[in-house]
Design a protein around this motif. Sequence first.
Motif, PDB file in Angstrom:
ATOM      1  N   GLU A 512       0.858  -1.183   0.000  1.00 47.72           N
ATOM      2  CA  GLU A 512       0.000   0.000   0.000  1.00 47.72           C
ATOM      3  C   GLU A 512       0.892   1.229   0.000  1.00 47.72           C
ATOM      4  OE1 GLU A 512      -3.308   1.164   0.029  1.00 47.72           O
ATOM      5  OE2 GLU A 512      -3.440  -0.776  -0.980  1.00 47.72           O
ATOM      6  N   VAL A 513       0.677   2.068  -0.964  1.00 48.49           N
ATOM      7  CA  VAL A 513       1.487   3.273  -1.025  1.00 48.49           C
ATOM      8  C   VAL A 513       0.754   4.376  -0.280  1.00 48.49           C
ATOM      9  CG1 VAL A 513       2.691   4.840  -2.535  1.00 48.49           C
ATOM     10  CG2 VAL A 513       2.191   2.547  -3.300  1.00 48.49           C
ATOM     11  N   THR A 514       1.397   4.918   0.687  1.00 49.35           N
ATOM     12  CA  THR A 514       0.829   6.092   1.346  1.00 49.35           C
ATOM     13  C   THR A 514       1.884   7.175   1.297  1.00 49.35           C
ATOM     14  OG1 THR A 514       1.663   5.357   3.451  1.00 49.35           O
ATOM     15  CG2 THR A 514      -0.612   4.769   2.945  1.00 49.35           C
ATOM     16  N   ILE A 515       1.456   8.344   1.653  1.00 46.39           N
ATOM     17  CA  ILE A 515       2.355   9.481   1.562  1.00 46.39           C
ATOM     18  C   ILE A 515       3.525   9.332   2.542  1.00 46.39           C
ATOM     19  CG2 ILE A 515       1.515  11.199   3.227  1.00 46.39           C
ATOM     20  CD1 ILE A 515       1.006  12.857   0.501  1.00 46.39           C
ATOM     21  N   GLU A 516       3.314   8.549   3.608  1.00 45.29           N
ATOM     22  CA  GLU A 516       4.373   8.389   4.610  1.00 45.29           C
ATOM     23  C   GLU A 516       5.439   7.418   4.119  1.00 45.29           C
ATOM     24  OE1 GLU A 516       1.049   8.193   5.632  1.00 45.29           O
ATOM     25  OE2 GLU A 516       1.109  10.267   6.308  1.00 45.29           O
ATOM     26  N   THR A 517       5.010   6.393   3.390  1.00 45.53           N
ATOM     27  CA  THR A 517       5.973   5.369   2.989  1.00 45.53           C
ATOM     28  C   THR A 517       6.664   5.699   1.675  1.00 45.53           C
ATOM     29  OG1 THR A 517       4.266   4.172   1.844  1.00 45.53           O
ATOM     30  CG2 THR A 517       4.637   3.560   4.126  1.00 45.53           C
ATOM     31  N   LEU A 518       6.399   6.868   1.131  1.00 47.09           N
ATOM     32  CA  LEU A 518       6.991   7.214  -0.157  1.00 47.09           C
ATOM     33  C   LEU A 518       8.498   7.336  -0.043  1.00 47.09           C
ATOM     34  CD1 LEU A 518       4.914   9.991  -1.830  1.00 47.09           C
ATOM     35  CD2 LEU A 518       5.268   7.673  -2.579  1.00 47.09           C
ATOM     36  N   SER A 519       9.201   6.638  -0.887  1.00 52.34           N
ATOM     37  CA  SER A 519      10.630   6.896  -0.968  1.00 52.34           C
ATOM     38  C   SER A 519      11.117   6.437  -2.327  1.00 52.34           C
ATOM     39  CB  SER A 519      11.366   6.154   0.138  1.00 52.34           C
ATOM     40  OG  SER A 519      11.256   4.774  -0.101  1.00 52.34           O
ATOM     41  N   ARG A 520      12.215   6.988  -2.701  1.00 52.88           N
ATOM     42  CA  ARG A 520      12.747   6.700  -4.025  1.00 52.88           C
ATOM     43  C   ARG A 520      13.207   5.241  -4.098  1.00 52.88           C
ATOM     44  NH1 ARG A 520      17.295  10.750  -5.818  1.00 52.88           N
ATOM     45  NH2 ARG A 520      15.828  12.133  -4.811  1.00 52.88           N
ATOM     46  N   ASP A 521      12.934   4.597  -5.202  1.00 60.90           N
ATOM     47  CA  ASP A 521      13.410   3.222  -5.357  1.00 60.90           C
ATOM     48  C   ASP A 521      14.792   3.234  -5.971  1.00 60.90           C
ATOM     49  OD1 ASP A 521      12.008   2.202  -8.498  1.00 60.90           O
ATOM     50  OD2 ASP A 521      12.298   4.199  -7.709  1.00 60.90           O
ATOM     51  N   GLU A 522      15.365   2.059  -6.073  1.00 66.25           N
ATOM     52  CA  GLU A 522      16.761   1.930  -6.503  1.00 66.25           C
ATOM     53  C   GLU A 522      17.052   2.628  -7.828  1.00 66.25           C
ATOM     54  OE1 GLU A 522      19.137  -2.101  -5.873  1.00 66.25           O
ATOM     55  OE2 GLU A 522      16.971  -2.287  -5.861  1.00 66.25           O
ATOM     56  N   PHE A 523      16.133   2.476  -8.782  1.00 62.80           N
ATOM     57  CA  PHE A 523      16.393   3.000 -10.114  1.00 62.80           C
ATOM     58  C   PHE A 523      15.551   4.221 -10.440  1.00 62.80           C
ATOM     59  CE2 PHE A 523      17.329  -1.605 -10.486  1.00 62.80           C
ATOM     60  CZ  PHE A 523      18.704  -1.458 -10.551  1.00 62.80           C
ATOM     61  N   ASN A 524      14.968   4.804  -9.417  1.00 64.78           N
ATOM     62  CA  ASN A 524      14.179   6.026  -9.592  1.00 64.78           C
ATOM     63  C   ASN A 524      13.066   5.818 -10.624  1.00 64.78           C
ATOM     64  OD1 ASN A 524      13.426   8.600  -9.128  1.00 64.78           O
ATOM     65  ND2 ASN A 524      15.220   9.561 -10.057  1.00 64.78           N
ATOM     66  N   LEU A 525      12.444   4.661 -10.572  1.00 58.12           N
ATOM     67  CA  LEU A 525      11.380   4.361 -11.519  1.00 58.12           C
ATOM     68  C   LEU A 525      10.034   4.846 -11.010  1.00 58.12           C
ATOM     69  CD1 LEU A 525      12.522   0.786 -12.433  1.00 58.12           C
ATOM     70  CD2 LEU A 525      12.311   2.646 -14.039  1.00 58.12           C
ATOM     71  N   GLN A 526       9.952   5.001  -9.705  1.00 57.77           N
ATOM     72  CA  GLN A 526       8.704   5.461  -9.122  1.00 57.77           C
ATOM     73  C   GLN A 526       8.835   6.954  -8.862  1.00 57.77           C
ATOM     74  OE1 GLN A 526       7.909   3.556  -5.426  1.00 57.77           O
ATOM     75  NE2 GLN A 526       5.787   4.242  -5.346  1.00 57.77           N
ATOM     76  N   ALA A 918       9.466  11.212 -19.126  1.00 53.53           N
ATOM     77  CA  ALA A 918      10.438  11.579 -18.095  1.00 53.53           C
ATOM     78  C   ALA A 918      11.499  10.501 -18.028  1.00 53.53           C
ATOM     79  CB  ALA A 918       9.746  11.726 -16.741  1.00 53.53           C
ATOM     80  N   PRO A 919      12.746  10.889 -17.800  1.00 52.62           N
ATOM     81  CA  PRO A 919      13.784   9.871 -17.672  1.00 52.62           C
ATOM     82  C   PRO A 919      13.694   9.175 -16.319  1.00 52.62           C
ATOM     83  CG  PRO A 919      14.714  12.053 -17.374  1.00 52.62           C
ATOM     84  CD  PRO A 919      13.274  12.248 -17.691  1.00 52.62           C
ATOM     85  N   SER A 920      14.151   7.950 -16.272  1.00 49.02           N
ATOM     86  CA  SER A 920      14.229   7.259 -14.984  1.00 49.02           C
ATOM     87  C   SER A 920      15.701   7.100 -14.644  1.00 49.02           C
ATOM     88  CB  SER A 920      13.559   5.898 -15.090  1.00 49.02           C
ATOM     89  OG  SER A 920      14.367   5.045 -15.850  1.00 49.02           O
ATOM     90  N   GLY A 921      15.971   6.475 -13.540  1.00 49.32           N
ATOM     91  CA  GLY A 921      17.360   6.262 -13.155  1.00 49.32           C
ATOM     92  C   GLY A 921      18.076   5.255 -14.034  1.00 49.32           C
ATOM     93  N   LEU A 922      17.317   4.451 -14.752  1.00 51.06           N
ATOM     94  CA  LEU A 922      17.908   3.489 -15.684  1.00 51.06           C
ATOM     95  C   LEU A 922      18.016   4.151 -17.053  1.00 51.06           C
ATOM     96  CD1 LEU A 922      15.961   0.224 -14.887  1.00 51.06           C
ATOM     97  CD2 LEU A 922      18.381   0.614 -14.546  1.00 51.06           C
ATOM     98  N   GLU A 923      19.163   4.042 -17.643  1.00 50.87           N
ATOM     99  CA  GLU A 923      19.346   4.694 -18.939  1.00 50.87           C
ATOM    100  C   GLU A 923      18.399   4.108 -19.992  1.00 50.87           C
ATOM    101  OE1 GLU A 923      20.680   7.272 -20.199  1.00 50.87           O
ATOM    102  OE2 GLU A 923      20.332   6.670 -22.274  1.00 50.87           O
TER     103      GLU A 923
END
Lengths: 986, 254
Positions: A512-526, A918-923
């Motif tokens: 479940e995504v909530t505003i509190e649990t938001l954080s960047r993932d490894e490859f900045n895909l989210q 938008a670009p992600s962290g993966l090329e």
Amino acid sequence: MYPPSLVVTFTKKSSVKMAKLTSLFVISLSFFCISEAVFEDQVGKFDWRQQYVGKTLFAHFESNTQSSKKMFVATDKNIFASFNSRTGDLLWRHVDKTGPEGSIDILLLHGQDALMVVGDGRLLRSWDTNIGGLNWEAVLDTGSFQAACFVAIQDTVKLVAVLKKAALSLHYLSNGHQKWVENLPDSDAVQYQAVYSGGEEEVYVLGVVPNSHLTIIAYSLEDGEIIKQRSVEASWLSSVESSCVVVGQGVLMCVDPATLALYTLPIQAEETPEFSQILLQSLDLEVSPGFQPVLVSSQPHPARSPLSEFFLQLGPDHHVLLQLNADGYTIAPLRDFQPAFLVSFATTGKKTVAAVMTPKNETACAINLFSVDSGRRLLDTTVLFPLELNGGKPHALYVHAFLKKDDSVGYRVLVQTQDHALTFIQQPGRVVWTREEALADVVTMEMVDLPLTGTQAELEGEFGKKAAIQDGLFPMVLKRLSSQVTLLQAWLAHLWKLFYEARKPRGQVKNEVTIETLSRDEFNLQKMMVMVTASGKLFGIDSKSGSILWKHYLENVQPNAAFKLIVQRTTAHFPHPPQCTLLIKDKDTGLATLHVFNPIFGRKSHIALPALPRPILQSLLLPVIDQDYAKVLLLVDDQYKVTAFPSTKNVLQQLQEMASSIFFYLIRSDQGNLSGFRLRKDLSTERIWEVVLPTEVQKIVAVKGKRPNEHVHSQGRVMGDRSVLYKYLNPNLLAVVTESTDTHPERAFVGVFLVDGVTGRIIHEAVQRKARGPVHFVHSENWVVYEYWNTKSRRNEFSVLELFEGTELYNSTVFSSLDRPHLPQVLQQTYIFPSPITTMEATLTEKGITSRHLLVGLPSGAILSLPKMFLDPRRPEVVTEHSREENLIPYAPEMPIRTEWFINYNQTVARVKGIYTAPSGLESTCLVVAYGLDIYQTRVYPSKQFDVLKDDYDYVLISSVLFALFFATMISKRLAQVKLLNRAWR
Amino acid sequence: MASVPRSFLLLSIIPTILILCADFACCNTGRKTGDGLDTDFSGFSVPLEHSFQVDDVSRFRMRGALQLRGGRETSVSLSQSQLSEEDRNTLKVGEEVAAVDGLYKIRVPRVSLTDRQTERQMDGYLTAFVRACSLVESHLSDVITLHTDVSGYLIGVSIVTIPGACRGTEVEDEVDLEAFNTTLTIIAPTNAPQPETALFIERMDIEHEKRGKPQEQKSFFAKYWMYIVPLVLFLMMSGAQDQSGGGAANGGGR
């Protein structure tokens, strides 16, 4: 370099043994290898779609039983849709033409049939509400639509009457055939506005000559003959539609705001009738100053006359329930509702109730049911409607009443708020679902990186400048160690979670995504999608799941306002929060306001905003940052004065230093004028260049620069003979597209101008003859791709322009518009495209290494990922050794559309309006959002996932081989030692 | 800005009255022809004005006259005077005060080259600029380009100097700044290409003819059957073994 090769493509993903693939492989011979299609098991894994309908105009519930699940809405986006009232999901949806041609004039519901008049009285349609199929469609005579109602013959509803400006027609409900059509007498002078049938043998048409008299005409149902025609003196009446309703046994009830009186008139009266006046004062009622009173009545069944009870709205939050007495001209007040925002009638079986919404406190409104006959409140019927802090006020109330098992009235209620949101509430106040219909009209959007997790942020903080100055050496070491320990902890926790989740079946793992649990993932895909809608509501949507994390409704936004969303500070500057600025410009006055907010949480920032007393012409984001790492936004007003935001001392000082190198341009398309300005030290401006395209010949339709976050990895292209053709990469280049004012197919043209935004130099000027818009174009790197309609060949064509400096760079270290004396070489090629398009955008990746694709939105709702390789002006007509060496596809005049290039497979996006990349962290990966009526989010891999291991990568095999090799080495080493020793002994 | 001596500002206002010597730069659609005023006067002339102030206020003065000739082959030539002593000083100052980043601007009125009946001149000017320092450093060698649209209206003007960079080199010789060395071009819009269907069909026909030859008609299978059949057989056999539970036969090979 890249020799033509045999490429084996497997049509279906399979991790099973090779043998199973024997029946499934296809060998395709091609020079290039692009496989875009998703695999079956990847559907919905990286993408999601949300379907919307728009602002509700009409809403009806299916039937008045507790178990019914369907509701029907018709919206301002010309959509007729059905929702499941338990979940809010769309059951079916019909998307009609946009614009007035498909606009829905009225929606009437009777039993299984939904009647709809479309396109200002152009069509009459009947839908089957069960499956959403069209029963029949009848073309109506010309004339603008006025009103429609059901007509019953002997207690059964068999007909529908449609009133137009000059005619009345009756149609059978069963097949849409016209029973009769009659021209209305004297329709030039009389404005016919209402049609009424109360189950009798006649149908009544009411017309008005404003401020003179009212006309009542009774038509026979049988043959359309005029039975009676009456004219009633009514000098106070200007519109039947807005001030009159029919109540009781065919009594016309009107309200006059001037004399503050109610007027009643029996429609069916035989003798010459007259309005009888009842002063509001005599009923102890008072109208709020400046308010136009509104009457609300209810006709529960078309075969019977309306209720004799009705509501009179006296002020924005003041309603009165009144009853017309049996004598037909006296009125008894039943109950006074003040304050009350909204009222609505609802009927179930024989019972009719009135629902009234009253404000309860700051955060909620209460809805209560009242008995219509007595005005008494029904017990245990209170429902609370929660008011959101930054939401809209309630706007409309739709009540679904039903009889419970114990014969008491139960109800559910649909509340529409000003921000176009629909909320469905069930007793005792549970919000069943909410639909954010404002998202059907997204105007602009941005994607913002999510913030780091707590531990990552702490680590960032440790190496911050301020920390280093405060602490000494030893505390720094300690801090370092402790942060390493926390990192280790976090990693272990992560590993444990991975292990734990791996044991569960895939379907159950749902974060479940909530505003509190938001954080960047490894490859900045989210990422966080910040969406701005035309209604002025802002949304923050999680790009991975599509769930709305925050919403903020901006009140007082004009309906025609223009929006520009600017990311002033990204998430990269911990501990400063990211900052977005929304520039809202009123199109009529040109005056602008700023809304500054945190894009992650949606909260409004409390930053001092600059005063903007003058209309704003242009806004530009400078790469200059203030001491808080926010980029500076410059706003140019109509006197060419510049306002900086933020405007701290630091910023103003920087601006003064840089003033002579800050250039900007203004375009006035109504005058065909492009002009350039330079900033002066006192923040005034100086006009330095001017280009004028005479408006008699052509008009500017669009101007596009390049995206500031675009990276180009290679400066040139390696040609077949190993020399390099350098790209002309001018970051200040503008592509200006014009259309000729002459629309004759032979003389119409589309002009493409490439203008340097700093010097005003026209770099290239091309004219596409016999062409017409709408022109869609993309401007990126060193190329411009545009699409137009060829008026001579009557087809859509794509054209690509590429700019090259040649085989030598003028100044390879830095690009300056002021120092590039030579014009670039321009190459251009044109292709036929077998479909019209609605929008176009190019993919964008982190470093620009991945090859580019064009994302083309088609009217069919598909999004085509077209490799830029196909749009290359260097495609040779005759294949040579060099062109083969360069991997160029031979020229073919027609551009193919391959179905496997549709990135949204069968998830069509209705009325695509824009595509955001938008670009992600993966090329390799580019995030794509297509918006229009629907919103679709996915990822694309233009060069395939070259930097990602496949999902079905065989870790077991590779590790077992590794281990086997390792042990084999160990054993053979040991054996070799033994052998050596033995030899030494010999 | 305040540091600029006032006298120079005054100097720049004094109009240049003396036309000492006329210097002609002329072109015919980009080519320098060299024949100056003795061409026929069926064309018309418009003023080319310039402004080079140290402060930011533009005061345009006459630089020369553009001789425009419309018709099928549009041509343009320029007759311009030498720079006066004062102008040279102003220019040099503009360059010396590098921090000011003085601009040298030119402008031409908006005219139509073809439409002679109607009013030729519309209100407004087309303006372009170049850095004053680069003009001085290039010894007044500039390239002026006039852009027209499809119906012959002038829509834009551009000026660049060659070389275009400002390196801060001192121009010693005053004589270098006396006369402009101007290259003048006029550019009309190019026609964007249409899809090349005819050529493509021709090429396809040729390919078809080639393919018509019998020895090349061998299909893919006919050519490579010797590779494909064993491969298919192998795969089928290994598949059969796999199904019969004989995973061992595959061993680590897989």
